[in-house]
Write an enzyme that holds these catalytic residues in place. Structure first.
Site, PDB file in Angstrom:
ATOM      1  NE  ARG A  13       2.267   6.200  15.871  1.00  0.00           N
ATOM      2  CZ  ARG A  13       3.037   5.621  14.954  1.00  0.00           C
ATOM      3  NH1 ARG A  13       3.190   6.185  13.776  1.00  0.00           N
ATOM      4  NH2 ARG A  13       3.637   4.479  15.212  1.00  0.00           N
ATOM      5  CD  GLU A  27      -2.736  -0.848   2.644  1.00  0.00           C
ATOM      6  OE1 GLU A  27      -3.783  -0.170   2.632  1.00  0.00           O
ATOM      7  OE2 GLU A  27      -2.296  -1.409   3.660  1.00  0.00           O
ATOM      8  CE  LYS A  66       5.151   5.205   6.954  1.00  0.00           C
ATOM      9  NZ  LYS A  66       4.629   6.480   7.399  1.00  0.00           N
ATOM     10  CD  GLU A 123      -1.323   8.136   7.394  1.00  0.00           C
ATOM     11  OE1 GLU A 123      -0.343   8.884   7.558  1.00  0.00           O
ATOM     12  OE2 GLU A 123      -1.404   6.999   7.885  1.00  0.00           O
TER      13      GLU A 123
END
Length: 527
Positions: free
Chosen positions: A246, A224, A226, A271
């Site tokens: 996070r 994937e 980033k 994200e």
């Protein structure tokens, strides 16, 4: 308070991680409730007092300490709490020192007008170490080299309970954590957080090494992109909608557009980005919305929030974390196709057939403004922490410039006696054509303890002006600075802001006039 002060004092002067763990584990084993719960909250940033303590301290000192003496002492010591604790006039008082719980609960219940009297009474009853610990506690700036995770690891070490189980219930609890300590001591079942919108520990990746890259089997992994945002977890359970960073911080207030779009009964991993017209905006745009308690309507419109989804952890009451990544991914795609929540999309999966194909994708990441690649095992369950062999991050190589040291400031804690925080600049031409330095970044890491001593000596012998704790330095020393990316910024004189700058190397050998120009940085901006 005495035991808590001794703990902070020893933590501040103990560099070893294992020794810090033992100090905290021993404290949690011996301290009474609710003292140990408030100590845990202080170590994990779980206490926040809405009181202007710094102003109160300054007003209290006016009648007790000469202001010139305080300013000179603060500049020398480099730490406000330590300075006040040493300068506070000692009084012979037979009253015992206050308990930690008494201090916390009194401040939480007191009117602001009552705080100075309470503080003065406590300071009079404490020794220098106790005063220092009290001030650190109230300002929330412990700086004793303990992260929230390390404190929770100490809980696991003391209790014998797995860290993952502690993390699982942590965000459903509040200080002084009576239910948590009862469970850890074996006196009660684990706290129940089922059906609540609480943070679930994230699964993290390892930076991939060359030997690991060559061992990747394309059939076993997917890739994937980033993305250059921040990792978040979105949860909607029991009528509560939450967006967590996070580290588990609740950032819902800064992103109501994202939170309100969440359907009931889901926990998502993704994200957080700012998106305009289907394109990911620079990280600097996202920063405009971070660390805000509320956000204006104009900001919502100009900097629209968006989550690019990676994973589905819960669907309804079903915990999907034990399923293989491929199965969770299929469930995520089906869930998203059914609900199509606003301000979200699903991150693309990149299939690859060879490592050389993967290397070509990675090499082109910088031109597209992407941070790099993520590699995930197809059969990987979702495991809290950073398990080896499951997920890898392959970030693009950092960019480098040579910048000139401009300003230095004293550090905190163990570094309070050293000039360890450095602002550096790049050259640009003035209207007359003469070069001038403009600040482009600041960093306080990337060098060894021995290099810190050398840098501190350089700052002291090359100071040309000072502004309180900050020294302006003769422009003679060059840093090779590594950074992830650079963005336009109206808040900085140079017009640019560097993402994650760190000192890569000290160029004692390089003349300052040969350092990079501002045009070098602006040429690296990806709009």
């Amino acid at each position: 308070m005495k035991a808590f002060a001794a703990l902070l004092d020893r933590l501040a002067y103990t560099p070893s991680r294992n020794d810090k763990l033992k100090l905290m584990a021993d404290y949690f084993a011996s301290a009474p409730d609710p003292d140990r719960g408030y100590a845990l909250a202080a170590l994990t940033d779980g206490l926040f007092f809405r009181v202007p303590f710094r102003r109160i301290f300054a007003e209290m000192l006016e009648t007790r300490v000469d202001p010139v003496l305080f300013r000179l002492s603060r500049d020398y010591v480099g730490d406000t709490a330590e300075t006040i604790s040493l300068l506070w006039p000692a009084r012979k008082d037979d009253a015992p020192p206050p308990r930690l719980a008494d201090v916390v609960e009194a401040v939480q219940a007191a009117d602001k007008s009552e705080i100075p009297v309470l503080l003065a009474g406590w300071l009079d009853r404490l020794d220098a170490t106790g005063r220092w610990a009290l001030l650190k506690l109230l300002t929330g700036a412990l700086r004793v080299g303990v992260s929230a995770r390390l404190a929770k690891t100490a809980l696991a070490q003391w209790s014998g309970k797995p860290l993952a189980e502690i993390e699982e219930v942590w965000h459903g609890l509040a200080p002084p954590y009576a239910a948590l300590f009862a469970w850890l001591a074996g006196d009660a079942p684990p706290p129940d957080t089922a059906g609540k919108a609480v943070f679930r520990p994230l699964m993290l990746s390892h930076a991939i090494e060359d030997r690991e890259l060559t061992g990747i089997t394309p059939a076993d992994f997917v890739a994937e992109w980033k993305w250059d945002g921040i990792r978040v977890q979105a949860s909607h359970h029991g009528g509560e909608k939450r967006l967590f960073s996070r580290t588990g911080d609740d950032i819902s207030g800064a992103f109501p557009d994202v939170v309100e779009a969440l359907p009931e009964g889901v926990v998502l991993d993704g994200e957080l980005l700012v998106m305009r017209g289907g394109e990911v905006a620079p990280f600097n745009d996202l920063q405009q919305r971070l660390n805000r308690k509320t956000v204006s309507a104009s900001m919502l419109k100009s900097h629209p929030g968006h989550i690019r989804l990676y994973d589905l952890l819960f669907e309804g009451d079903e915990d999907l974390r034990g399923l293989p990544f491929e199965d969770r991914r299929a469930r995520l795609e089906a869930w998203h196709a059914e609900h199509i929540p606003q301000h979200t999309d699903v991150s693309d999966i990149i299939d690859f057939t060879s490592i050389s194909e993967l290397e070509s994708l990675w090499a082109g990441a910088r031109e597209t403004g992407i941070e790099g690649l993520m590699l995930k095992r197809r059969d990987s369950p979702y495991i809290a922490g950073r398990p080896k062999g499951h997920w890898y991050k392959w970030k693009r190589a950092p960019q480098m410039i040579d910048a000139v040291l401009m300003y230095a400031q004293r550090g905190s804690g163990k570094r309070s006696s050293y000039y360890s925080d450095y602002t550096f600049g790049a050259w640009r031409a003035t209207k007359t054509g003469e070069p001038e330095l403009v600040p482009v970044g600041k960093s306080y890491f990337g060098f060894t303890d021995e290099e810190l001593k050398q840098l501190d000596s350089f700052v002291r012998s090359h100071t040309v002006d000072s502004f309180g704790p900050v020294r302006q330095v003769e422009p003679k020393l060059v840093f090779e600075v590594a950074f992830d990316s650079v963005h336009r910024s109206a808040r900085h004189k140079s017009g640019v802001a560097m993402r994650f700058p760190r000192i890569h190397r000290i160029r004692w050998d390089k003349p300052a006039e040969e350092a990079d120009r501002l045009e070098t940085l602006t040429g690296l901006i990806v709009d």
